[in-house]
Design a protein around this motif. Structure first.
Motif, PDB file in Angstrom:
ATOM      1  N   HIS A 166       0.813  -1.217   0.000  1.00 52.87           N
ATOM      2  CA  HIS A 166       0.000   0.000   0.000  1.00 52.87           C
ATOM      3  C   HIS A 166       0.847   1.267   0.000  1.00 52.87           C
ATOM      4  O   HIS A 166       0.470   2.261  -0.620  1.00 52.87           O
ATOM      5  CB  HIS A 166      -0.953   0.012   1.204  1.00 52.87           C
ATOM      6  N   SER A 167       1.981   1.247   0.678  1.00 50.56           N
ATOM      7  CA  SER A 167       2.783   2.466   0.798  1.00 50.56           C
ATOM      8  C   SER A 167       3.981   2.508  -0.149  1.00 50.56           C
ATOM      9  O   SER A 167       4.803   3.412  -0.049  1.00 50.56           O
ATOM     10  CB  SER A 167       3.269   2.620   2.240  1.00 50.56           C
ATOM     11  N   LYS A 208      -0.007  -1.704  -8.897  1.00 49.37           N
ATOM     12  CA  LYS A 208      -0.399  -2.023  -7.515  1.00 49.37           C
ATOM     13  C   LYS A 208      -1.684  -2.840  -7.495  1.00 49.37           C
ATOM     14  O   LYS A 208      -1.774  -3.853  -6.808  1.00 49.37           O
ATOM     15  CB  LYS A 208      -0.624  -0.736  -6.707  1.00 49.37           C
ATOM     16  N   GLY A 244      -1.860  -5.389   4.023  1.00 48.87           N
ATOM     17  CA  GLY A 244      -1.294  -5.288   2.682  1.00 48.87           C
ATOM     18  C   GLY A 244       0.208  -5.500   2.653  1.00 48.87           C
ATOM     19  O   GLY A 244       0.892  -4.981   1.782  1.00 48.87           O
TER      20      GLY A 244
END
Length: 143
Positions: free
Chosen positions: A48-49, A58, A73
């Protein structure tokens, strides 16, 4: 690209600060060595980051690797193949690379085709030949 970055392919490079490694004691046989060294490596990477993937990439990776991700995630890879901490770290990176390459590849769409007349003929001919061979195995008819 800096020294510790992981190059997945020519377009995707994961910065080293996104990869988190932790060592723990490996299980299984190994005698006294197992009890004294932390050779098992756990690689964590938060999808996610990450800034290594585009939005489309993604989404694709999240969809393809959904069963391997935690609720947050995070993709976790555990390696305890060798006695060497360093070698296990390299193996974890290789496995992450392979997983991402597989998840990012877009399969070619299948184009529906019909069998050719020649291939149909060959199929029927081989079936007939096989049938005639089996017919020869029968007992001869009584006269």
């Amino acid at each position: 690209m800096s020294d510790g970055d992981l190059e997945v392919n020519t377009r995707v490079i994961i910065p080293h600060w996104e990869l988190t490694f932790s060592a723990s004691r490996s299980g299984g046989p190994g005698g006294q060595h197992v009890n004294t060294t932390s050779s098992r490596i756990s690689l964590n990477w938060c999808l996610h980051s990450t800034c290594a993937l585009t939005k489309f990439q993604k989404e694709r990776v999240l969809r393809r690797l959904a069963s391997r991700l935690t609720k947050d995630g995070i993709l976790q890879i555990h390696v305890e193949d060798t006695r060497s901490n360093h070698r296990n770290k390299e193996l974890a990176k290789e496995r992450l690379k392979a997983l991402l390459n597989e998840a990012l590849t877009i399969p070619k769409r299948r184009r529906a085709t019909k069998p050719s007349k020649a291939s149909k003929r060959r199929r029927v001919d081989t079936k007939k030949a096989r049938g005639s061979i089996k017919k020869l195995r029968q007992k001869p008819p009584r006269e």
